[in-house]
Design an enzyme around this catalytic site. Structure first.
Site, short mmCIF file in Angstrom:
data_model
loop_
_atom_site.label_atom_id
_atom_site.label_comp_id
_atom_site.label_asym_id
_atom_site.label_seq_id
_atom_site.Cartn_x
_atom_site.Cartn_y
_atom_site.Cartn_z
N LYS A 144 0.87 -1.18 0.00
CA LYS A 144 0.00 0.00 0.00
C LYS A 144 0.91 1.23 0.00
O LYS A 144 1.47 1.61 1.02
CB LYS A 144 -0.90 0.05 1.24
CG LYS A 144 -1.94 1.18 1.11
CD LYS A 144 -2.30 1.86 2.40
CE LYS A 144 -1.46 3.06 2.74
NZ LYS A 144 -1.59 4.23 1.85
N GLU A 204 10.29 1.51 10.33
CA GLU A 204 11.30 2.55 10.05
C GLU A 204 10.60 3.88 10.29
O GLU A 204 9.77 4.30 9.49
CB GLU A 204 11.76 2.44 8.59
CG GLU A 204 12.46 1.14 8.23
CD GLU A 204 13.86 1.04 8.83
OE1 GLU A 204 14.36 2.01 9.41
OE2 GLU A 204 14.44 -0.06 8.72
N CYS A 207 13.85 11.37 6.76
CA CYS A 207 13.81 10.81 8.12
C CYS A 207 15.16 10.95 8.82
O CYS A 207 15.22 11.11 10.02
CB CYS A 207 13.39 9.36 8.08
SG CYS A 207 14.34 8.38 6.90
N GLU A 265 9.95 16.05 15.44
CA GLU A 265 10.31 16.00 14.02
C GLU A 265 9.48 17.02 13.25
O GLU A 265 8.26 16.99 13.32
CB GLU A 265 10.04 14.59 13.50
CG GLU A 265 10.59 14.36 12.12
CD GLU A 265 10.35 12.94 11.64
OE1 GLU A 265 9.24 12.42 11.84
OE2 GLU A 265 11.27 12.35 11.06
P1 NAP Z 1 2.64 8.46 7.89
O1 NAP Z 1 1.60 9.49 8.00
O2 NAP Z 1 2.97 7.66 9.07
O3 NAP Z 1 2.23 7.54 6.66
C1 NAP Z 1 3.03 6.52 6.14
C2 NAP Z 1 2.17 5.48 5.47
O4 NAP Z 1 1.31 4.88 6.44
C3 NAP Z 1 1.26 6.03 4.38
O5 NAP Z 1 1.15 5.06 3.37
C4 NAP Z 1 -0.05 6.19 5.11
O6 NAP Z 1 -1.18 6.15 4.27
C5 NAP Z 1 -0.03 4.98 6.02
N1 NAP Z 1 -0.88 5.09 7.21
C6 NAP Z 1 -1.44 6.18 7.77
N2 NAP Z 1 -2.16 5.85 8.84
C7 NAP Z 1 -2.09 4.50 8.97
C8 NAP Z 1 -2.62 3.55 9.90
N3 NAP Z 1 -3.38 3.93 10.93
N4 NAP Z 1 -2.32 2.25 9.73
C9 NAP Z 1 -1.52 1.86 8.72
N5 NAP Z 1 -1.00 2.70 7.82
C10 NAP Z 1 -1.27 4.00 7.93
O7 NAP Z 1 4.03 9.09 7.47
P2 NAP Z 1 4.31 10.10 6.32
O8 NAP Z 1 3.85 11.45 6.75
O9 NAP Z 1 3.82 9.55 5.03
O10 NAP Z 1 5.90 10.06 6.24
C11 NAP Z 1 6.70 10.84 7.04
C12 NAP Z 1 7.24 10.06 8.22
O11 NAP Z 1 7.94 8.91 7.78
C13 NAP Z 1 8.24 10.84 9.03
O12 NAP Z 1 7.99 10.66 10.39
C14 NAP Z 1 9.57 10.22 8.65
O13 NAP Z 1 10.57 10.37 9.58
C15 NAP Z 1 9.19 8.81 8.45
N6 NAP Z 1 10.17 8.15 7.58
C16 NAP Z 1 11.01 7.22 8.13
C17 NAP Z 1 11.97 6.59 7.34
C18 NAP Z 1 12.89 5.57 7.92
O14 NAP Z 1 13.45 4.83 7.14
N7 NAP Z 1 13.05 5.48 9.21
C19 NAP Z 1 12.05 6.90 6.00
C20 NAP Z 1 11.18 7.86 5.47
C21 NAP Z 1 10.23 8.46 6.27
P3 NAP Z 1 -1.87 7.43 3.58
O15 NAP Z 1 -0.98 8.61 3.85
O16 NAP Z 1 -1.94 7.07 2.16
O17 NAP Z 1 -3.22 7.57 4.18
#
Ligand code: NAP
Ligand code: MG
Length: 473
Positions: free
Chosen positions: A170, A245, A279, A378
């Site tokens: 997804k 991650e 990240c 963050e």
């Molecule tokens: P996010 O809001 O957590 O969303 C990530 C993914 O999870 C999206 O596909 C989102 O879907 C989905 N999602 C949202 N709510 C969910 C739930 N309740 N259950 C399961 N999946 C769900 O993160 P983001 O804003 O996209 O990305 C930014 C974050 O990612 C930052 O905190 C960053 O640090 C972290 N990050 C970490 C790494 C690493 O390798 N450690 C790398 C890159 C980014 P939809 O948005 O499509 O609804």
């Protein structure tokens, strides 16, 4: 308008069982570029069933067959170079040259690395009285964020393919088109039916359903720590293995023997990369107090080398991905001002001449205290917090005074001190000076930055279960 309304299930593009759609925006123009289907639980169930059917045969494929498969993917990926660069530029708002240098290449390198790591991967070993074999874990559910649409997806997919685990992806609904090109690439490369499935939709519907699905054995998630916690809780009900991650608040320690210009350039380029939506971004820059005046001067000198602007032009930094992210960055800039940090440059609002698109002013706060909100949470935008320190011990203490532990950076000359500091930072990946990334080495977080490791052989390991057989001759 892109009309990509289908999901990829069991080797074919299929209609969604639901009627709802999700709009995808270009963050530089704020215009709709297309729609995707808001998938339903029924769509997900079909995808999981297809992956489950593919499991017996795919998990029995040989190492050589999977290396050949990964190599065919590399070839097919390279053939879609222009499309991938277009998609990332359009849906993420990343400047075209960076879409190529960073996003196109990072997506590619993980498939190459997985093929390479597979060549000498140990699937079976003998100990005293036992034979240890590593079996595919089963069906994997992959949930990815929008900030690196090729990289985050390909890391997981490459690891799962290498380990013989069929999967359901997804992708983030803000950047789905890159992932859909990947599905086309897998189709071209002859990934067996049911091994790779893609269901679009919201995290709330599809993400939640993946996290609790009884027929999914592992969830690999990259995204925010808050969502990671939700996933971990849901996955607990079916005792799934999880790879998380998550976020970071990574320190960059400038040593007192560092070249000031070099150190400030490393700090600025890091925070401007991908509009700070990284990240591992070095968001807390720890500088010896006696370097304050010269460091601030060099930060301001370095900034114009990383221009912000229209991703179709030759710039380094584009807009943020979405209005809600823009609002969040504004909130943190206001918070920094309110809590008494010194605003060296940037601030609230949009840069001059960039009123359309989710552009922000690159912002540097100095004289930040580590307990301020901007140093603890963050921000996910081009906002740097400079913290001054008096002794190296204090710098290391500040560096580790965070709930996160994803990355760390150290810039300076003395090898022994560089090594001491690198080993003292409690985080999964430490960069010394301009140390180049190594894709064969593990990537992942300490503390609230995650669980598990990705990339190379560690990444393959995540999708395997060790089995011990005792008594075999
Ligand atoms: P996010 O809001 O957590 O969303 C990530 C993914 O999870 C999206 O596909 C989102 O879907 C989905 N999602 C949202 N709510 C969910 C739930 N309740 N259950 C399961 N999946 C769900 O993160 P983001 O804003 O996209 O990305 C930014 C974050 O990612 C930052 O905190 C960053 O640090 C972290 N990050 C970490 C790494 C690493 O390798 N450690 C790398 C890159 C980014 P939809 O948005 O499509 O609804
Ligand atoms: Mg952890």
């Amino acid at each position: 308008m892109k009309q990509y309304l289908k999901h990829y299930i069991n080797g074919a593009w299929v209609e969604s069982t639901g009627q709802n759609t999700i709009e995808v925006l270009n963050p530089a123009t704020e215009k709709t570029i297309g729609l995707i289907s808001a998938g339903t639980e029924e769509d997900l169930n079909k995808a999981v069933a297809a992956a489950r059917r593919a499991f017996p045969s795919f998990s029995e494929t040989t190492r050589e067959e999977r290396i050949a498969l990964l190599e065919r993917i590399v070839t097919a990926y390279e053939q879609r170079k222009a499309d991938i660069i277009d998609a990332v530029t359009e849906e993420l708002g990343c400047p075209r040259s960076r879409s190529e240098q960073v996003h196109y290449n990072m997506g590619l390198v993980h498939f190459k690395q997985a093929a390479e790591s597979l060549k000498d991967f140990t699937f079976e070993e003998k100990r005293e009285n036992s034979t240890i074999v590593k079996d595919s874990i089963g069906v994997s559910g992959l949930i990815t964020p929008w900030n690196f649409p090729t990289n985050q997806t390909s890391i997981k997919i490459a690891g799962a393919l290498a380990a013989g685990s069929p999967m359901v992806l997804k992708p983030a609904s803000m950047t789905p088109y890159t992932a859909m090109i990947l599905a086309e690439i897998f189709d071209t490369a002859g990934v067996p039916k049911g091994v790779f499935n893609l269901v679009n939709g919201s995290g709330k519907t599809i993400g939640n359903a993946i996290s609790s699905h009884p027929d999914i054995d592992l969830v690999s998630f990259t995204g925010s720590t808050a969502v990671g916690e939700q996933i971990m809780k849901r996955a607990a009900t079916t005792i799934k293995k999880i790879t998380l991650e998550l976020g970071g608040k990574s320190p960059l320690i400038v040593l007192d023997d560092a070249d000031v210009q070099e150190a400030s350039d490393i700090a600025v380029s890091n925070i401007m990369n991908n509009t700070g939506q990284v990240c591992t971004a070095a968001t807390r820059v720890l500088v010896p107090r006696q370097m304050k005046a010269s460091f601030e001067k060099e930060l301001l000198n370095a900034l114009p080398n990383y221009p912000v602007g229209d991703p179709q032009n030759d710039v380094f930094t584009g807009p943020l991905i979405a209005e809600k992210i823009w609002d969040r960055v504004q909130y943190y800039i206001q918070k920094g001002i309110d809590e008494g940090a010194n605003l060296l440059t940037g601030g609230l609002g949009k840069p001059d001449g960039l009123e359309t698109g989710f552009y922000v002013k690159p912002t540097i706060f100095t004289d930040v205290q580590n307990d301020m909100t901007i140093a603890q949470e963050e921000i996910f935008g081009p906002v740097m917090s400079v913290i001054y320190y008096d002794s190296l011990e204090e710098a290391i203490k500040i560096a580790n005074d965070t709930t996160y532990g994803l990355a760390g950076y150290v810039v300076g000359k003395d090898e022994a001190t560089l090594s001491h500091v690198a080993r003292s930072i409690r985080a999964g990946r430490i960069h010394v000076n301009r140390g180049k990334s190594d894709y064969s080495a593990p990537f992942g977080g300490f503390k609230h930055s995650g669980i598990g490791r990705e990339w190379g052989d560690y990444g393959i390991e995540e999708y395997l279960e060790p089995k011990t057989i005792v008594g075999l001759e």
